[in-house]
Write an enzyme that holds these catalytic residues in place. Structure first.
Site, mmCIF file in Angstrom:
data_model
loop_
_atom_site.group_PDB
_atom_site.id
_atom_site.type_symbol
_atom_site.label_atom_id
_atom_site.label_comp_id
_atom_site.label_asym_id
_atom_site.label_seq_id
_atom_site.Cartn_x
_atom_site.Cartn_y
_atom_site.Cartn_z
ATOM 1 C CD GLU A 86 -2.977 -1.119 2.267
ATOM 2 O OE1 GLU A 86 -2.574 -0.657 3.348
ATOM 3 O OE2 GLU A 86 -4.091 -1.642 2.121
ATOM 4 C CD GLU A 117 4.503 -21.247 11.421
ATOM 5 O OE1 GLU A 117 4.583 -21.425 12.646
ATOM 6 O OE2 GLU A 117 3.585 -20.611 10.874
#
Length: 299
Positions: A86, A117
């Site tokens: 953004e 992960e």
């Protein structure tokens, strides 16, 4: 290999306020969630000085030609990608300046790859692919504060001499040990036990908002409280841009439209042209020599 016992983590505790949530009405469930969410900003307030350190590192890295790299797994990784993605449309910066990486790569953004992960080495590979260097800042994000992928990222960042920061929602987080600027926002037990996309995720989003927004303000991407480097890529943003010019400079709507066109749709340039009564070339030169519009006006 990290120990498998996670029951000691703040984020894994049982919330005593929501023990009977499955027996409540819809409105009562919403009230419980809302009450728990209301505690998050207060938890962040306690660690603002720690967040300040991350912002200062981010600003220093960018001024040296470096980048801010968010890295995490699952929800934490997605939030980093969201914040980074953004920045270009909001502040007119290169997509390179803020970047988000997550365990499992781009596919994991849409479909969970939770096993990714657990690797201490995959993060190094991901950082090598973007040519991590000493001018960069790596921000490791993990609600539990123990994610191996994030630990591996911070270890590699240290190895290449990059600055490091971390955002966790557990006290005494392991990732804090590898960060020059560790942040631990203690949001406590979740509404649903272990569902760290909730309060912990909200805290991470708020902290990331603070980091990127404050860094952009320091970089001169904001004048007063306007996004003067916004990229007018659609009709809404074009309208916002001309309105911004008009509001800040006090010119007529027609003049604002003319300045918008003359500045080649660069709101920041148009504002300097109007406030300093200069042409396009001079306005660009002034902005090259000064980081903020306020710096120009205060001289």
């Amino acid at each position: 290999m990290l120990d498998e016992n996670i029951t000691y983590l703040d984020t894994e505790q049982r919330n005593q306020n929501t023990k009977n949530i499955d027996q409540l009405s819809t409105l009562e469930v919403l009230e419980k969630i809302n009450a728990e969410d209301a505690t998050v900003p207060l938890a962040i307030k306690k660690v603002l000085p720690a967040i300040e350190k991350i912002v200062n590192l981010a600003y220093a890295s960018i001024k040296e030609g470096g980048r801010v790299i968010y890295i995490g797994a699952g929800t934490s990784g997605r939030l980093g990608i969201l914040d980074a993605s953004e920045c270009p449309p909001t502040y007119g910066v290169s997509p390179e300046m803020f970047q988000g990486l997550m365990a499992g790569g781009k596919d994991a953004i849409f479909k969970a790859k939770e096993g990714a992960e657990d690797s201490l080495t995959l993060a190094q590979k991901d950082l090598e692919e973007i040519h991590l260097n000493k001018n960069d800042l790596v921000v490791g994000i993990a609600a539990s504060g123990r994610t191996p992928y994030v630990i591996g990222a911070l270890q590699y960042a240290k190895k290449v001499g990059a600055s490091t920061a971390s955002i966790a929602c557990s006290s005494n987080a392991r990732i804090s040990q590898y960060a020059d600027a560790p942040v631990e926002v203690i949001t406590g037990a979740e509404v649903i036990c272990g569902s760290t996309r909730m309060k912990a995720g909200t805290a991470q989003k708020l902290v990331l908002n603070m980091i990127s927004t404050t860094t952009m303000i320091k970089l001169g991407k904001v004048y007063q409280n306007y996004m003067v480097d916004v990229q007018p890529t659609n009709e809404k943003l074009k309208s916002r841009s001309t309105h911004m010019i008009q509001e800040i400079t006090g010119v007529s709507d027609e003049k604002a439209q003319a300045l918008y066109k003359e500045s080649h749709a660069h709101v920041k340039v148009a504002i300097v042209m109007a406030l300093c009564h200069v042409n396009l070339e001079t306005a660009n030169k002034l902005l090259e020599e000064n980081e903020k519009i306020s710096d120009i006006l205060n001289k």
